[in-house]
Motif scaffolding. Structure first.
Motif, mmCIF file in Angstrom:
data_model
loop_
_atom_site.group_PDB
_atom_site.id
_atom_site.type_symbol
_atom_site.label_atom_id
_atom_site.label_comp_id
_atom_site.label_asym_id
_atom_site.label_seq_id
_atom_site.Cartn_x
_atom_site.Cartn_y
_atom_site.Cartn_z
ATOM 1 N N ARG A 1 0.811 -1.215 0.000
ATOM 2 C CA ARG A 1 0.000 0.000 0.000
ATOM 3 C C ARG A 1 0.849 1.273 0.000
ATOM 4 O O ARG A 1 0.502 2.285 0.615
ATOM 5 N N GLN A 2 1.981 1.192 -0.686
ATOM 6 C CA GLN A 2 2.801 2.364 -0.948
ATOM 7 C C GLN A 2 2.512 2.841 -2.375
ATOM 8 O O GLN A 2 2.257 2.039 -3.270
ATOM 9 N N VAL A 3 2.573 4.156 -2.581
ATOM 10 C CA VAL A 3 2.242 4.705 -3.898
ATOM 11 C C VAL A 3 3.366 4.392 -4.880
ATOM 12 O O VAL A 3 4.515 4.785 -4.670
ATOM 13 N N LYS A 4 3.014 3.681 -5.940
ATOM 14 C CA LYS A 4 4.023 3.405 -6.970
ATOM 15 C C LYS A 4 3.865 4.330 -8.180
ATOM 16 O O LYS A 4 4.834 4.580 -8.903
ATOM 17 N N SER A 5 2.652 4.855 -8.400
ATOM 18 C CA SER A 5 2.458 5.821 -9.483
ATOM 19 C C SER A 5 1.138 6.556 -9.278
ATOM 20 O O SER A 5 0.289 6.132 -8.487
ATOM 21 N N ILE A 6 1.005 7.671 -9.985
ATOM 22 C CA ILE A 6 -0.225 8.456 -9.948
ATOM 23 C C ILE A 6 -0.661 8.670 -11.393
ATOM 24 O O ILE A 6 0.115 9.195 -12.208
ATOM 25 N N ILE A 7 -1.870 8.234 -11.701
ATOM 26 C CA ILE A 7 -2.365 8.273 -13.067
ATOM 27 C C ILE A 7 -3.348 9.425 -13.221
ATOM 28 O O ILE A 7 -4.305 9.545 -12.441
ATOM 29 N N LYS A 8 -3.117 10.275 -14.224
ATOM 30 C CA LYS A 8 -4.089 11.310 -14.556
ATOM 31 C C LYS A 8 -5.053 10.744 -15.587
ATOM 32 O O LYS A 8 -4.636 10.328 -16.671
ATOM 33 N N GLU A 9 -6.327 10.707 -15.219
ATOM 34 C CA GLU A 9 -7.336 10.131 -16.100
ATOM 35 C C GLU A 9 -8.169 11.252 -16.718
ATOM 36 O O GLU A 9 -8.885 11.970 -16.012
ATOM 37 N N THR A 10 -8.075 11.393 -18.015
ATOM 38 C CA THR A 10 -8.882 12.396 -18.700
ATOM 39 C C THR A 10 -10.278 11.844 -18.933
ATOM 40 O O THR A 10 -10.469 10.639 -19.098
ATOM 41 N N ARG A 11 -11.245 12.730 -18.931
ATOM 42 C CA ARG A 11 -12.631 12.316 -19.132
ATOM 43 C C ARG A 11 -12.887 12.173 -20.627
ATOM 44 O O ARG A 11 -12.752 13.129 -21.385
ATOM 45 N N ARG A 12 -13.288 10.977 -21.009
ATOM 46 C CA ARG A 12 -13.485 10.656 -22.428
ATOM 47 C C ARG A 12 -14.975 10.547 -22.730
ATOM 48 O O ARG A 12 -15.823 10.811 -21.882
#
Length: 648
Positions: free
Chosen positions: A375-386
């Motif tokens: 439960r450590q952050v490995k990445s942060i994803i920016k999700e665009t609204r499609r």
């Protein structure tokens, strides 16, 4: 000889009265000493020995002691303690149990006892909730002392960040439990069988509590015949039952990164009510006609209880790939494929309709934390609204507007989402800011009106600087039992019913529309419930913010000196607050890290600008490059510096 000497007592009293006195807020330093910050911005040093009688955040009064021209503060009276209920970590000193408080200097510990209702055998490192029993500045108290009232998390638990955050805001950590759940007998009557209709759901890949399904067709006139099916938990939950009261207290499902706490038992939220593919489920249906200009034909709107059977579970990404890139869809159902094409067209029509007749929020995208097995952050994803996101959003807005009209015209009350635009106490500042930026046609009356607010929003929505600054002057959203405008959405009234698994207010509106359909007594919602909903929503937002700050600080802790693109979202006397565009983290940039020459830089918060050598250099909504400078672990704050200025 001198005991009980009235002259000596009088002398002491006179000396005490002559000693300068102040009051303020205690600010602790990690090295054990502290400071008293007063209202007039002056600070007084508090020695280590005296800090043992106060804690960070206490509001106290006392005397100023002068020794060799150096002033220090001697705390005497507690005005308002910062500690009432708090979270801390268990430790032991001289075999006595103590609590080390979170966000306090590491050497600050309070002795404690355990409430008999705490069943856990506490050990070093465990996190607990405690209440303060005594304070050194209170009468008859000599020491801090606390009582442990709740176990929070094992010190080695990978979930401790989440559990501590929930405890901090007194939020539940588990879904409610329920005995065997069966549909209420009365809910079996007069349910239309729509199991042959090709409903389908669009959600995230891992969603289990699916509360809406869609079906659409087109008639010979080109109008859209839209059916929205909404999960029906009130078919299982009697009003004022034990389970209903639990939902009424929780008000919402709690959503934290990769950790959700349902409002309803999982047996309902994820199973019996979830509109799973190929499973027969009770649902409330709204059937609507929308013309090819995007208008909802009010006379052709009907609500009904029904049985449905979703024919497919689709994901946002899969649907968007199908519509945008002609990729393969996760179903071979040709009817659904055709429906998606129609829905994509309908969504575009409705977005245009809302831009003309209401308001549309700027699409900023969402950020998602990806965690590893620890439960450590490995990445942060920016999700665009499609396109799939827009389809679901527009269809739900249509369905909510259809319900709103029913509540307004047929029932007269319900639970409405309201927003009153600009806060009256900031209106003069808003008008001055607009005038300073060349917009002079808005007076107080117009700016406070629904039509005036909508007019201004349409003018400035493509002006990021103006929109960002004016957002600071707005009032928060609220709830009402009577229809009132929602300025932010640009609707004269707006009520929701499309998420009854996750929102208690939507359950209330379900019951109202059912009662109307069945010609039963209509009872207005309890206004006290609205206060509970509002307070709970605030707590959930605070919890979500705290979790995000923790995870962002964790993620960026090994990224010192890395460069990020950022947007300036606020300017204050101390510097600028920015949001990192690619990951969503908030950071603070002190003035000294914007420009190195103190005399040459000046912030103007009222104008939303920072001037260097008298010229506007930075303003709100500017996109700039920042470098991560420091992560302050004690308060999870991120300090950055501007990359394009000489700050050395």
């Amino acid at each position: 000889m001198f005991q009980n000497n009235p002259l000596l007592a009088q002398l002491k009293q006179e000396l005490h009265e002559q000693t300068p006195r102040v009051e303020g807020i205690v600010r602790a330093h990690e090295k054990g000493f502290g400071f008293l910050d007063t209202d007039n911005k002056k600070s007084y040093f508090i020695p280590v020995a005296k800090m043992k009688t106060v804690c960070h955040g206490d509001k106290v009064s006392g005397s100023i002691i002068t020794n060799n021209d150096k002033e220090s503060f001697d705390p005497e009276l507690l005005i308002e303690g910062s500690l009432q209920k708090f979270i801390g970590k268990i430790g032991f000193q001289d075999r006595a149990m103590v609590i080390y408080l979170e966000n306090m200097p590491a050497n600050f510990a309070i002795r404690c006892k355990i409430n008999e209702q705490v069943n856990e055998k506490l050990k070093e490192g465990d996190w607990v909730v405690a209440t303060l029993v005594s304070h050194p500045l209170q009468k008859e108290s000599k020491h801090f002392f606390a009582e442990v009232t709740r176990f929070v998390a094992d010190g080695n638990s990978p979930y401790q960040l989440w559990l501590k955050t929930l405890a901090r805001y007194d939020l539940e950590t588990h879904a409610p439990q329920a005995e065997a759940l069966t549909i209420i007998d009365a809910e079996l009557d007069n349910r239309q069988d729509l199991t042959d209709v090709h409903f389908f759901t669009i959600d995230s890949e891992n969603t289990e509590d699916m509360d809406d399904a869609i079906a659409v067709s087109k008639d010979e006139h080109g109008d859209y015949q839209l059916m929205v099916a909404i999960a029906d938990p009130t078919a299982y939950i009697l009003q004022d039952s034990e389970l209903d009261n639990i939902a009424k207290a929780r008000n919402f499902t709690t959503y934290l990164p990769d950790f959700n706490i349902p409002m309803l038992p999982k047996a309902l939220a994820n199973e019996l009510c979830s509109l799973k593919a190929n499973e027969k489920r009770p649902a409330m249906i709204c059937k609507m006609r929308i013309d090819n200009a995007g208008n909802i034909i009010a006379d052709d709107t009907t609500f009904m209880p029904a049985w449905i059977e979703s024919k497919a579970k689709l994901s946002y990404n899969n649907v968007s790939d199908f519509l945008e890139n002609n990729s393969e869809l996760a179903t071979n159902d040709s009817t659904i494929k055709q429906q998606l094409i129609w829905l994509a067209d309908l969504a575009k029509i409705r977005i245009t309709w809302r831009q003309t007749h209401a308001l549309v929020f700027k699409d900023n995208g969402d950020y998602r934390f990806e965690l590893d097995e620890n439960r450590q952050v490995k990445s942060i994803i920016k999700e665009t609204r499609r396109i799939a996101n827009h389809i679901v959003e527009e269809v739900m807005v249509i369905a909510n507007l259809a319900l709103t009209l029913q509540l307004q015209t047929k029932i007269g009350f319900g639970i409405f989402n309201i927003h009153s635009g600009f806060d009256n106490k900031y209106i003069e500042q808003a008008i001055k800011f607009l005038n300073d930026n060349g917009i002079t046609e808005f007076d107080k009356e117009l700016l406070l009106s629904f039509d005036g607010y909508v007019k201004l929003r349409r003018m400035i929505d493509n002006e990021p600087f103006l929109a960002t600054k004016l957002r600071k002057f707005q009032s928060p959203a609220d709830f009402s039992t009577e229809p009132q405008p929602h300025f932010g959405l640009g609707f004269e009234a707006y009520a929701t019913w499309t998420s009854p698994i996750r929102k208690y207010g939507d359950m209330v509106n379900h019951r109202l529309i059912k009662a109307y359909i069945r010609s039963q007594e209509l009872i207005s919602p309890d206004k006290e419930q609205l206060k509970s909903m509002n307070e709970r929503r605030k707590m959930l937002r605070f919890a979500e913010r705290d979790m995000a700050e923790n995870l962002y600080a964790q993620y960026l802790s090994d990224k010192i000196d890395e460069t990020y693109s950022a947007e300036i979202i606020d300017i204050n006397r101390g510097g600028a607050r920015v949001r990192l565009c690619d990951i969503g983290a908030f950071a603070f940039v002190p003035l000294s890290m914007i420009h190195s020459v103190k005399e040459e830089i000046a912030p103007f918060p009222e104008e939303g600008v920072i001037k260097i050598k008298g010229e506007n250099r930075y303003k709100l909504a500017d996109i700039i490059s920042v470098v991560i400078h420091q992560i302050k672990i004690e308060n999870k704050s991120i300090i950055a510096k501007f990359a394009d200025e000489n700050t050395e």
